[in-house]
Write an enzyme that holds these catalytic residues in place. Structure first.
Site, PDB file in Angstrom:
ATOM      1  N   TYR A 109      16.907  89.169 -57.125  1.00 50.27           N
ATOM      2  CA  TYR A 109      16.928  88.601 -58.466  1.00 50.27           C
ATOM      3  C   TYR A 109      15.507  88.170 -58.788  1.00 50.27           C
ATOM      4  CZ  TYR A 109      17.532  85.240 -62.209  1.00 50.27           C
ATOM      5  OH  TYR A 109      17.404  84.566 -63.392  1.00 50.27           O
ATOM      6  N   GLU A 197      14.973  88.638 -67.177  1.00 47.99           N
ATOM      7  CA  GLU A 197      15.719  88.667 -65.915  1.00 47.99           C
ATOM      8  C   GLU A 197      15.861  90.092 -65.415  1.00 47.99           C
ATOM      9  OE1 GLU A 197      19.156  85.266 -65.419  1.00 47.99           O
ATOM     10  OE2 GLU A 197      19.699  87.198 -66.240  1.00 47.99           O
TER      11      GLU A 197
END
Ligand code: ADP
Ligand code: MG
Length: 390
Positions: A109, A197
């Site tokens: 991530y 993101e």
């Protein structure tokens, strides 16, 4: 404003963040044709909606051939995807991304967001990326590494080294991570993002990093500086009421209650909402019509309030400074006639030309309840809409 995954991946590509490639498709035929144009091998068909959690909801599917891509596309297009991020109503799938399936070794991530507490952009990274990241954030927050970025010095190499070490990356993958994080930060600043993101950012079997999913949100107030980004807006993904409000240049946020509020000024709008709640009732919305609202804007605001099935009555609370109460009253009367208002309407007008405004309302023969005392105005609309608890 949010954009679609395929648009985000294109933009990231322009900043040097690699992705798996692919093509967008709006019909099953286009999806199959797009698959024909991609290298042979397994493919992934991904629903393009402005919400994550698609994988677990069946919105990310593997295909072995262009024919199968066509079949999956036919099933997905027009269907409604319900994910933890869409709300119970879900989102209709109107477009797809057809992309090569990547042989994934690890999923990371990597995100950037504005941290209001420190007033800095914060980079967050985790070696436990992928579809479980919300669980990681909730139950193992220490598995999410953070680096605060000083806006004057930018992302420092020592910070990147700490991150790559913490993520267990070395060699080419560590270099890729540093390059991608720097590119992401440059994009974040240059394009006035509020959120960036990559989840997952994957390490391939070949030891390189690729962005397999990307989410970008932009600061609406800065969009005037980026017409190319504003052009990416997809109104199908937005609440139609918010689209209309934005076209009318009204600040409007729908809420759950039953009292529609039309107020000028954000502070007065919030105070009005507080007073409604203090009476035990709930506002249906926040609506700031702004300083110089004319009849058209007022009529548009009424349409928005009446388009909300929960609204049982409307409270207009205007303090006329720049705005003149007589003009506003004319706008209200015209709007109430145009939309054939059948709900209770309590109007409080104070400030410039308030008396003329009150006369216009009284002469209109419409069922408008004028009330110049704010507290009594709120009590009245709460009573007329069924009392506390609504
Ligand atoms: P969402 O976050 O909305 O669930 P993602 O694009 O992140 O959607 O996809 C979910 C999961 O599907 C990813 O974590 C990854 O494991 C897998 N996936 C997505 N795209 C690909 C791809 N091109 N190749 C292989 N696996 C993929
Ligand atoms: Mg994802």
């Amino acid at each position: 404003m949010k954009i679609h995954e395929h648009q985000a991946l294109d933009l990231l590509g322009a900043y040097g963040v690699p992705n798996a490639g692919g093509a967008v498709a709006f019909t099953a035929g286009e999806a199959a044709a797009a698959a024909q144009g991609l290298p042979r091998g397994r493919l992934v068909v991904k629903a393009q909606i402005h919400a994550g959690g698609r994988g677990k909801a069946g919105g990310v599917r593997l295909a072995d051939s262009p024919e199968q891509v066509g079949e999956i596309a036919a099933a997905l297009l027009g269907s409604t995807l319900v994910t933890p991020q869409t709300g119970p109503a879900g989102r209709r799938v109107n477009r797809l991304l057809v992309t090569p399936a990547v042989d994934i070794a690890r999923e990371f991530y990597l995100g950037l967001l504005l941290d209001m507490d420190s007033g800095c952009t914060v980079l967050m990274a985790s070696a436990e990326g992928g579809t479980e990241i919300e669980e990681v954030a909730k139950h193992r927050p220490e598995r999410i590494l953070r680096a605060r970025i000083d806006p004057l010095v930018g992302l420092r190499r020592f910070q990147l080294r700490n991150l790559t070490a913490g993520l267990g990356l070395s060699g080419q993958a560590a270099q890729d991570f540093e390059d991608i994080a720097q590119a992401l930060y440059r994009l974040f600043v240059e394009r006035d993002c509020s959120l960036v993101e990559l989840n997952p950012l994957v390490e391939t079997a070949g030891g390189r990093l690729l962005a397999l999913d990307a989410k970008l949100s932009f600061d609406d107030s800065a969009l005037f500086r980026h017409p190319d980004l504003a052009a990416l807006r997809d109104p199908l993904e937005e609440d139609p009421r918010e689209v209309e409000a934005s076209a009318l240049k009204l600040s409007y946020i729908p809420l759950e209650g039953s009292i529609g509020c039309m107020v000028n000024g954000a502070g007065l709008a919030m105070a009005t909402m507080d007073l409604i709640q203090a009476q035990g009732a709930q506002p249906a919305n926040f609506l700031d019509v702004g300083g110089g609202a004319g009849a058209d804007k007022v009529a548009g605001a009424f349409r928005l309030l009446l388009g909300d099935g929960n609204v049982r009555g409307i409270l207009v609370n205007i303090f006329g400074g720049i705005m003149r109460c007589d003009q506003l009253a004319e706008g209200i009367v015209e709007a109430a006639r145009r939309v054939e208002l059948a709900l209770p309407l309590v109007v409080r007008l104070r400030g410039t030309n308030a008396e003329q405004g009150a006369r216009i309302l009284a002469d209109s023969a419409l069922a408008i309840t004028p009330e110049n005392d704010l507290k009594r105005a709120v009590e009245t609309i709460v009573r007329l809409t069924g009392g506390a608890g609504r």
